[in-house]
Design a protein around this motif. Structure first.
Motif, PDB file in Angstrom:
ATOM      1  N   SER A   1       0.849  -1.196   0.000  1.00  0.00           N
ATOM      2  CA  SER A   1       0.000   0.000   0.000  1.00  0.00           C
ATOM      3  C   SER A   1       0.878   1.237   0.000  1.00  0.00           C
ATOM      4  CB  SER A   1      -0.888   0.007   1.247  1.00  0.00           C
ATOM      5  OG  SER A   1      -1.519   1.257   1.436  1.00  0.00           O
ATOM      6  N   GLU A   2       0.297   2.343  -0.463  1.00  0.00           N
ATOM      7  CA  GLU A   2       0.990   3.615  -0.310  1.00  0.00           C
ATOM      8  C   GLU A   2       1.279   3.903   1.156  1.00  0.00           C
ATOM      9  OE1 GLU A   2      -1.429   6.907  -1.523  1.00  0.00           O
ATOM     10  OE2 GLU A   2      -2.822   6.639   0.134  1.00  0.00           O
ATOM     11  N   ALA A   3       0.463   3.339   2.054  1.00  0.00           N
ATOM     12  CA  ALA A   3       0.670   3.538   3.490  1.00  0.00           C
ATOM     13  C   ALA A   3       2.020   3.011   3.945  1.00  0.00           C
ATOM     14  CB  ALA A   3      -0.444   2.848   4.284  1.00  0.00           C
ATOM     15  N   GLY A   4       2.536   1.998   3.249  1.00  0.00           N
ATOM     16  CA  GLY A   4       3.848   1.466   3.587  1.00  0.00           C
ATOM     17  C   GLY A   4       4.979   2.416   3.258  1.00  0.00           C
ATOM     18  N   ARG A   5       4.703   3.439   2.445  1.00  0.00           N
ATOM     19  CA  ARG A   5       5.695   4.463   2.107  1.00  0.00           C
ATOM     20  C   ARG A   5       5.495   5.728   2.924  1.00  0.00           C
ATOM     21  NH1 ARG A   5       4.630   5.899  -3.680  1.00  0.00           N
ATOM     22  NH2 ARG A   5       6.525   7.127  -3.504  1.00  0.00           N
TER      23      ARG A   5
ATOM     24  N   ALA B   1       2.576  -0.035   9.257  1.00  0.00           N
ATOM     25  CA  ALA B   1       3.710  -0.884   9.635  1.00  0.00           C
ATOM     26  C   ALA B   1       3.587  -2.261   9.004  1.00  0.00           C
ATOM     27  CB  ALA B   1       3.791  -0.998  11.155  1.00  0.00           C
ATOM     28  N   SER B   2       2.370  -2.795   8.957  1.00  0.00           N
ATOM     29  CA  SER B   2       2.182  -4.128   8.376  1.00  0.00           C
ATOM     30  C   SER B   2       2.474  -4.127   6.884  1.00  0.00           C
ATOM     31  CB  SER B   2       0.755  -4.624   8.638  1.00  0.00           C
ATOM     32  OG  SER B   2      -0.208  -3.904   7.879  1.00  0.00           O
ATOM     33  N   LYS B   3       2.043  -3.084   6.185  1.00  0.00           N
ATOM     34  CA  LYS B   3       2.283  -3.021   4.746  1.00  0.00           C
ATOM     35  C   LYS B   3       3.762  -2.773   4.433  1.00  0.00           C
ATOM     36  CE  LYS B   3      -1.805  -3.882   3.175  1.00  0.00           C
ATOM     37  NZ  LYS B   3      -2.079  -5.101   2.382  1.00  0.00           N
ATOM     38  N   ALA B   4       4.422  -1.942   5.228  1.00  0.00           N
ATOM     39  CA  ALA B   4       5.859  -1.740   5.038  1.00  0.00           C
ATOM     40  C   ALA B   4       6.612  -3.050   5.254  1.00  0.00           C
ATOM     41  CB  ALA B   4       6.370  -0.665   5.995  1.00  0.00           C
ATOM     42  N   ALA B   5       6.181  -3.817   6.234  1.00  0.00           N
ATOM     43  CA  ALA B   5       6.856  -5.083   6.534  1.00  0.00           C
ATOM     44  C   ALA B   5       6.783  -6.051   5.368  1.00  0.00           C
ATOM     45  CB  ALA B   5       6.233  -5.715   7.784  1.00  0.00           C
ATOM     46  N   ILE B   6       5.605  -6.168   4.741  1.00  0.00           N
ATOM     47  CA  ILE B   6       5.488  -7.179   3.687  1.00  0.00           C
ATOM     48  C   ILE B   6       5.960  -6.675   2.325  1.00  0.00           C
ATOM     49  CG2 ILE B   6       3.691  -8.463   4.887  1.00  0.00           C
ATOM     50  CD1 ILE B   6       1.600  -7.205   3.092  1.00  0.00           C
ATOM     51  N   GLN B   7       5.776  -5.373   2.031  1.00  0.00           N
ATOM     52  CA  GLN B   7       6.162  -4.914   0.695  1.00  0.00           C
ATOM     53  C   GLN B   7       7.641  -4.585   0.594  1.00  0.00           C
ATOM     54  OE1 GLN B   7       3.472  -1.528   0.563  1.00  0.00           O
ATOM     55  NE2 GLN B   7       5.156  -0.093   0.371  1.00  0.00           N
ATOM     56  N   VAL B   8       8.307  -4.442   1.722  1.00  0.00           N
ATOM     57  CA  VAL B   8       9.755  -4.174   1.692  1.00  0.00           C
ATOM     58  C   VAL B   8      10.513  -5.353   2.295  1.00  0.00           C
ATOM     59  CG1 VAL B   8      11.611  -2.622   2.348  1.00  0.00           C
ATOM     60  CG2 VAL B   8       9.358  -1.687   1.811  1.00  0.00           C
TER      61      VAL B   8
ATOM     62  N   VAL C   1       9.444 -12.587  -6.985  1.00  0.00           N
ATOM     63  CA  VAL C   1       8.535 -12.040  -5.980  1.00  0.00           C
ATOM     64  C   VAL C   1       8.552 -10.520  -6.087  1.00  0.00           C
ATOM     65  CG1 VAL C   1       7.965 -11.849  -3.534  1.00  0.00           C
ATOM     66  CG2 VAL C   1       8.963 -13.971  -4.416  1.00  0.00           C
ATOM     67  N   ASN C   2       7.373  -9.921  -6.206  1.00  0.00           N
ATOM     68  CA  ASN C   2       7.246  -8.469  -6.268  1.00  0.00           C
ATOM     69  C   ASN C   2       6.017  -8.033  -5.470  1.00  0.00           C
ATOM     70  OD1 ASN C   2       9.369  -7.557  -8.354  1.00  0.00           O
ATOM     71  ND2 ASN C   2       8.330  -9.231  -9.427  1.00  0.00           N
ATOM     72  N   ALA C   3       5.828  -6.734  -5.384  1.00  0.00           N
ATOM     73  CA  ALA C   3       4.664  -6.185  -4.680  1.00  0.00           C
ATOM     74  C   ALA C   3       4.034  -5.082  -5.515  1.00  0.00           C
ATOM     75  CB  ALA C   3       5.064  -5.634  -3.312  1.00  0.00           C
ATOM     76  N   VAL C   4       2.729  -4.914  -5.335  1.00  0.00           N
ATOM     77  CA  VAL C   4       2.033  -3.724  -5.834  1.00  0.00           C
ATOM     78  C   VAL C   4       1.665  -2.887  -4.613  1.00  0.00           C
ATOM     79  CG1 VAL C   4       1.144  -4.679  -7.979  1.00  0.00           C
ATOM     80  CG2 VAL C   4      -0.179  -4.956  -5.880  1.00  0.00           C
ATOM     81  N   ALA C   5       1.748  -1.588  -4.767  1.00  0.00           N
ATOM     82  CA  ALA C   5       1.415  -0.672  -3.669  1.00  0.00           C
ATOM     83  C   ALA C   5       0.390   0.339  -4.174  1.00  0.00           C
ATOM     84  CB  ALA C   5       2.664   0.030  -3.153  1.00  0.00           C
ATOM     85  N   PRO C   6      -0.897  -0.014  -4.126  1.00  0.00           N
ATOM     86  CA  PRO C   6      -1.922   0.909  -4.630  1.00  0.00           C
ATOM     87  C   PRO C   6      -2.097   2.123  -3.723  1.00  0.00           C
ATOM     88  CG  PRO C   6      -2.728  -1.363  -4.523  1.00  0.00           C
ATOM     89  CD  PRO C   6      -1.455  -1.301  -3.729  1.00  0.00           C
ATOM     90  N   GLY C   7      -2.491   3.221  -4.343  1.00  0.00           N
ATOM     91  CA  GLY C   7      -2.973   4.379  -3.605  1.00  0.00           C
ATOM     92  C   GLY C   7      -4.474   4.222  -3.412  1.00  0.00           C
ATOM     93  N   PRO C   8      -5.216   5.331  -3.226  1.00  0.00           N
ATOM     94  CA  PRO C   8      -6.671   5.234  -3.062  1.00  0.00           C
ATOM     95  C   PRO C   8      -7.322   4.657  -4.320  1.00  0.00           C
ATOM     96  CG  PRO C   8      -5.874   7.388  -2.372  1.00  0.00           C
ATOM     97  CD  PRO C   8      -4.731   6.711  -3.073  1.00  0.00           C
ATOM     98  N   VAL C   9      -7.989   3.532  -4.151  1.00  0.00           N
ATOM     99  CA  VAL C   9      -8.601   2.839  -5.279  1.00  0.00           C
ATOM    100  C   VAL C   9     -10.084   3.201  -5.335  1.00  0.00           C
ATOM    101  CG1 VAL C   9      -9.049   0.605  -6.345  1.00  0.00           C
ATOM    102  CG2 VAL C   9      -6.916   0.984  -5.080  1.00  0.00           C
ATOM    103  N   ASP C  10     -10.582   3.397  -6.528  1.00  0.00           N
ATOM    104  CA  ASP C  10     -11.947   3.873  -6.740  1.00  0.00           C
ATOM    105  C   ASP C  10     -12.962   2.749  -6.543  1.00  0.00           C
ATOM    106  OD1 ASP C  10     -14.016   5.583  -7.339  1.00  0.00           O
ATOM    107  OD2 ASP C  10     -13.787   5.388  -9.513  1.00  0.00           O
ATOM    108  N   THR C  11     -13.075   2.300  -5.303  1.00  0.00           N
ATOM    109  CA  THR C  11     -14.048   1.284  -4.940  1.00  0.00           C
ATOM    110  C   THR C  11     -15.312   1.953  -4.396  1.00  0.00           C
ATOM    111  OG1 THR C  11     -13.206   1.150  -2.675  1.00  0.00           O
ATOM    112  CG2 THR C  11     -12.190  -0.309  -4.322  1.00  0.00           C
ATOM    113  N   SER C  12     -16.363   1.154  -4.197  1.00  0.00           N
ATOM    114  CA  SER C  12     -17.595   1.700  -3.631  1.00  0.00           C
ATOM    115  C   SER C  12     -17.359   2.212  -2.214  1.00  0.00           C
ATOM    116  CB  SER C  12     -18.692   0.630  -3.626  1.00  0.00           C
ATOM    117  OG  SER C  12     -18.285  -0.513  -2.886  1.00  0.00           O
ATOM    118  N   GLN C  13     -16.443   1.555  -1.472  1.00  0.00           N
ATOM    119  CA  GLN C  13     -16.145   2.008  -0.116  1.00  0.00           C
ATOM    120  C   GLN C  13     -15.443   3.365  -0.142  1.00  0.00           C
ATOM    121  OE1 GLN C  13     -17.033   0.993   2.797  1.00  0.00           O
ATOM    122  NE2 GLN C  13     -15.739   2.364   4.018  1.00  0.00           N
ATOM    123  N   PHE C  14     -14.507   3.557  -1.078  1.00  0.00           N
ATOM    124  CA  PHE C  14     -13.825   4.844  -1.175  1.00  0.00           C
ATOM    125  C   PHE C  14     -14.799   5.948  -1.563  1.00  0.00           C
ATOM    126  CE2 PHE C  14     -11.283   8.000  -3.612  1.00  0.00           C
ATOM    127  CZ  PHE C  14     -10.490   8.448  -2.563  1.00  0.00           C
ATOM    128  N   ARG C  15     -15.701   5.659  -2.480  1.00  0.00           N
ATOM    129  CA  ARG C  15     -16.695   6.665  -2.878  1.00  0.00           C
ATOM    130  C   ARG C  15     -17.620   7.006  -1.708  1.00  0.00           C
ATOM    131  NH1 ARG C  15     -16.378   3.575  -7.688  1.00  0.00           N
ATOM    132  NH2 ARG C  15     -18.228   2.340  -7.139  1.00  0.00           N
TER     133      ARG C  15
END
Length: 277
Positions: free
Chosen positions: A153-157, A168-175, A194-208
């Motif tokens: 996640s962007e939160a990991g950055r 902290a959890s996202k930083a741990a797994i994506q790095v 092995v790689n990771a994707v780190a999305p920012g805010p995704v346009d889901t129904s919950q985000f809207r």
């Protein structure tokens, strides 16, 4: 007259077996559809049953608690018995920031911290471990697209001041996990990535929904520090998974984090009127 050589632009997933965890979620469900569209066989793991059942000859769904070691191992075994060795692992399951408890670190109960770590870190570890053991035992010279894509996640950055446990959890797994696992897996199979994707805010129904409840949310999360000035389409995250998992397109990419965040360059500390963001 010179002849033009053929350049293969196919993703190359026909006949591959892909695991997607968190498959009932807003993003995971689209990732499942994306891989089915490529001709892959898909095993879909989630603790929840899908709201809308999807039937496909190359899809099997399993109810799995990724924090339960026995549940993960049993589901992996059933999936392999159906479609063969799982070559590609898309580890999308986890506690989503939208649904995680939000507290200042000074007020965060230990059980909230532990639960987020258990799902996002321990669950990802158990998933990757079971997948890699399957590669070691069952992969052959014909197995292709041997790769894992872990959801960060962007939160990991950038961090999340109201939910340090999630960041902290996202930083741990994506790095830490991705960097370490990328070096580890080649001792199991030299083709393994092995790689990771780190999305920012995704346009889901919950985000809207969050944006509708808070008029500043869209500007704060997906515009003020974002080059493209918009949230990320769910399909864009799924396409990033296709890219990273494909040997044809990303066969020399490993140990990396791919930001899928519309060009986010920083975190907003203060709103225009001086309030804490």
């Amino acid at each position: 007259m010179a002849t033009t050589s053929v350049f293969d632009t196919g993703l190359g997933f026909e006949g591959s077996h892909v695991l997607v965890t968190g498959s009932s979620g807003a993003i995971g469900s689209v990732v499942v559809t994306a891989f089915l569209s490529t001709g892959a066989h898909v095993s879909a793991f989630d603790i929840r049953t899908p709201e809308t059942a999807v039937e496909h000859v190359r899809l099997r769904t399993y109810q799995v608690d990724i924090t339960n070691e026995a549940s993960v191992e049993e589901a992996m075994e059933m999936a392999r018995a159906t479609f063969g060795v799982i070559s590609t692992c898309i580890a999308a399951a986890g506690v989503d920031l939208s649904f995680a408890p939000h507290h200042s670190l000074a007020d965060m109960p230990l059980q909230d911290w532990q639960r987020i770590m258990q799902v996002n870190v321990d669950g990802t570890f158990l998933t990757c471990r079971a997948w890699l053991r399957g590669i070691r035992s069952f992969a052959t010279s014909q197995t292709k697209n041997i790769s894992a894509v872990i959801f960060g996640s962007e939160a990991g950055r950038f961090g999340v001041p109201s939910c340090a446990a999630y960041a902290a959890s996202k930083a741990a797994i994506q790095v830490g996990l991705v960097k370490s696992l990328a070096r580890d897996v080649v001792s199991i199979d030299a083709r393994c990535r092995v790689n990771a994707v780190a999305p920012g805010p995704v346009d889901t129904s919950q985000f809207r929904k969050e944006c509708a409840n808070d008029p500043t949310a869209l500007w704060r999360e997906a515009q003020a520090t974002v080059a493209l000035n918009k949230p990320i389409a769910v399909e864009a995250v799924a396409r990033a998974c296709l890219f990273l998992a494909s040997d044809n397109f990303a066969g020399n990419i490993t140990g990396q984090v791919l930001p899928v965040d519309s060009g986010k360059s920083g975190i907003l500390f203060w709103l225009a009127d001086g309030r804490d963001a």
